[in-house]
Design a protein around this motif. Structure first.
Motif, PDB file in Angstrom:
ATOM      1  N   GLU A 178       8.217   3.050  -3.138  1.00 14.23           N
ATOM      2  CA  GLU A 178       7.807   3.832  -1.975  1.00 14.23           C
ATOM      3  C   GLU A 178       6.287   3.885  -1.870  1.00 14.23           C
ATOM      4  O   GLU A 178       5.586   4.083  -2.864  1.00 14.23           O
ATOM      5  CB  GLU A 178       8.371   5.251  -2.088  1.00 14.23           C
ATOM      6  N   ALA A 179       5.769   3.665  -0.652  1.00 19.75           N
ATOM      7  CA  ALA A 179       4.327   3.743  -0.373  1.00 19.75           C
ATOM      8  C   ALA A 179       3.510   2.869  -1.309  1.00 19.75           C
ATOM      9  O   ALA A 179       2.627   3.347  -2.009  1.00 19.75           O
ATOM     10  CB  ALA A 179       3.855   5.189  -0.456  1.00 19.75           C
ATOM     11  N   PRO A 180       3.774   1.551  -1.359  1.00 18.79           N
ATOM     12  CA  PRO A 180       2.996   0.675  -2.243  1.00 18.79           C
ATOM     13  C   PRO A 180       1.553   0.553  -1.779  1.00 18.79           C
ATOM     14  O   PRO A 180       1.257   0.629  -0.597  1.00 18.79           O
ATOM     15  CB  PRO A 180       3.732  -0.666  -2.126  1.00 18.79           C
ATOM     16  N   LEU A 181       0.652   0.352  -2.725  1.00 17.79           N
ATOM     17  CA  LEU A 181      -0.760   0.178  -2.418  1.00 17.79           C
ATOM     18  C   LEU A 181      -0.978  -1.206  -1.818  1.00 17.79           C
ATOM     19  O   LEU A 181      -0.458  -2.204  -2.319  1.00 17.79           O
ATOM     20  CB  LEU A 181      -1.580   0.326  -3.699  1.00 17.79           C
ATOM     21  N   ASN A 182      -1.733  -1.267  -0.731  1.00 21.36           N
ATOM     22  CA  ASN A 182      -2.037  -2.544  -0.100  1.00 21.36           C
ATOM     23  C   ASN A 182      -2.833  -3.426  -1.053  1.00 21.36           C
ATOM     24  O   ASN A 182      -3.760  -2.961  -1.727  1.00 21.36           O
ATOM     25  CB  ASN A 182      -2.828  -2.281   1.186  1.00 21.36           C
ATOM     26  N   GLU A 183      -2.507  -4.715  -1.107  1.00 17.12           N
ATOM     27  CA  GLU A 183      -3.150  -5.622  -2.048  1.00 17.12           C
ATOM     28  C   GLU A 183      -4.651  -5.741  -1.816  1.00 17.12           C
ATOM     29  O   GLU A 183      -5.436  -5.833  -2.776  1.00 17.12           O
ATOM     30  CB  GLU A 183      -2.501  -7.013  -1.961  1.00 17.12           C
ATOM     31  N   VAL A 184      -5.076  -5.766  -0.555  1.00 13.09           N
ATOM     32  CA  VAL A 184      -6.498  -5.860  -0.243  1.00 13.09           C
ATOM     33  C   VAL A 184      -7.240  -4.614  -0.718  1.00 13.09           C
ATOM     34  O   VAL A 184      -8.326  -4.702  -1.311  1.00 13.09           O
ATOM     35  CB  VAL A 184      -6.710  -6.095   1.265  1.00 13.09           C
TER      36      VAL A 184
END
Length: 505
Positions: A178-184
């Protein structure tokens, strides 16, 4: 630089300086920071490298026309002036994406329709037929940005989208929590710390492992584009496959990582997800993920840096949010001595519970949330004693950054959000200096069949022993670099373009 032209790299608000530094190191010219974007100049090779190598870019755009417009009819007429046969024909598809900051042009979709109509009408008048629109997988992607420069007058910039799908979609993420951190954003956070793999790296609340994988890529100086299937520029009439193969197979800048990356999470599902994503990236030799509550965190044996993205109480929360931040501060103070910790959050009351004095606060957006990324230097004893023994809480650069005016909004509230119009990933390119260029008429390269991105599991079964089985072999049969490289479709071979072979494995 031959055939140099203008380019725009889009990013998230707060990451512009990091992206500008990446572009400068990549060899780009005329690098200028804007709002959610960095403009620069380069040739075709630089455009390919920017897409393939930048950790903090979302899109790479190539402007082809800039003009001022008073109405939608002006937009239509200006777009129709372009000779679209240089970029497109009736057999190929296109799509139009638009971003609008204007009183006259209130609806971005309406702008997209006007651009589409102008292109289609030109083809109908010249050929009697028209190219089709494809939203899912077009052969040509266009991007138009409109912003007011004066009352009743808007400045429009039309670009070719050379990236296609957002560059944050690396290709290694198999599953997410849930709510993964954006790779960029994850890569930008790591680059902000200055860490390049000199110590161990720890994320005690790792979720799906995005920070872990991005840290491994940065530590090895590996291009994040290694796992990606394709870019929009590969469908352009002037695509140089041989040049891009050379860029893809160039491992000369990669380096050895002598330390290790550790991830922990209280949720076993998150642990398994992080392991799966690290495996898909072929980086399990560098990354260890274990189930552990942060409250059980103990002093690492080796010099380490800790980067953490705890719950904010928005998309993800805990039964006792403030208690969680008190626990984080307690663990850092007693079990992370003589190391640096970086915490991303957006509630001032959460930061207050950590109970430690940050040496730097960096404003950055996580989606629509106006967050802060804070550094904590953990030392034993009192601050006065630490300084008397030669310890430094703030470097000269950190002092300069903290002294800068207007780094934060006046009377800023942590719960403030971007307006809905601002929530998209697109940059503001109103300060961009534009120079007209022409691609020219060129013969279209024959489209070659592609393979699916397969065999990730088999790749990692080898990568878990030695992540470097990606390298092409030279003519003498000896290994180049650290082993044989896998091409972007997941197939091992001496050249990247083996992915175009017709026979399936």
């Amino acid at each position: 630089m031959e055939n140099e032209f203008e380019l725009i790299a889009k990013t998230f608000m707060g990451l512009e300086p990091v992206l500008a530094k990446e572009l400068t190191q990549l060899g780009a010219n005329n690098v200028q920071i804007g709002r959610r974007m960095v403009s620069f100049t380069g040739d075709k090779e630089m455009m390919y490298r920017a897409n393939f190598s930048l950790h903090t870019a979302i899109k790479i755009l190539k402007p082809i026309h800039r003009f001022k417009a008073l109405s939608a009819d002006d937009v239509y007429e200006e777009i129709k002036k372009i000779d679209w046969s240089e970029y497109l024909d009736n057999e190929h598809t296109f799509s139009v994406d638009s971003v609008v900051f204007s009183e006259e042009f209130r609806h971005s979709k309406f702008v997209s329709y006007k651009v589409k109509d102008a292109i289609v009408d030109q083809f109908r008048e010249k050929t009697g037929s028209r190219p089709n629109i494809s939203v899912a997988n077009p052969d040509l992607r266009l991007h138009i940005h409109i912003a007011d420069v004066a009352p009743g007058k808007s400045e429009c910039t039309l670009c070719l989208d050379s990236s296609g799908e957002s560059l944050h979609r690396r290709g290694y993420r198999q599953e997410s929590v849930e709510a993964p951190l954006n790779e960029v954003l994850a890569a930008g956070m790591i680059l902000m710390t200055g860490w390049q793999g000199e110590t161990d790296f720890i994320d005690p609340m790792c979720g799906s492992g995005t920070l872990l994988v991005e840290a491994a890529l940065i530590a090895h100086n590996m291009a994040p584009g290694l796992f990606r299937k394709e870019y929009a520029f590969e469908k352009w009439p002037d695509f140089d496959a041989e040049l891009f193969d050379q860029i893809y197979n160039d491992d000369s800048k990669e380096r050895e990582f002598k330390h290790h990356i550790y991830g922990y999470d209280i949720d076993m599902k998150a642990v398994n997800t992080a392991r799966l994503n690290a495996k898909a990236a072929g980086l399990t030799a560098d990354i260890t993920v274990e189930q552990q509550d942060f409250k059980d965190f103990t002093q690492p044996k080796e010099k380490s840096i800790l980067v953490c993205n705890p719950p904010y109480g928005e998309r993800i929360s805990t039964p006792d949010l403030l208690g969680t931040y008190r626990m984080i501060g307690e663990r850092l103070k007693h079990q992370f001595l003589n190391n640096d910790a970086w915490i991303l959050s957006y509630r001032e009351e959460c930061f207050e519970q950590i109970g430690l004095k940050p040496s730097i606060k960096i404003p950055v957006y996580n989606g629509s949330l106006e967050c802060e990324f804070r550094k904590y230097q953990i030392f034993d004893g009192k601050l006065k004693t630490f300084r008397s023994e030669g310890g430094t809480v703030k470097t000269e650069d950190e002092k300069r950054q903290m002294a800068e005016k207007h780094r934060f909004k006046k009377n800023r509230e942590f719960k403030q959000r971007l307006d809905e119009q601002e929530e998209n990933e697109d940059s503001d390119i109103r300060t961009f200096t534009f120079h007209r260029h022409d691609i020219g008429s060129r013969d279209r390269e024959e489209r070659r069949p592609r393979r699916d991105f397969k065999d990730r599991e088999s790749r990692d079964s080898r990568g878990s022993r030695d992540r470097d089985e990606r390298r092409p072999r030279d003519a003498r049969g000896s290994q180049k670099g650290r082993g044989e490289r896998f091409d972007r479709k997941g197939f091992k071979g001496s050249k990247r373009n083996n992915r175009f072979n017709d026979n399936e494995d």
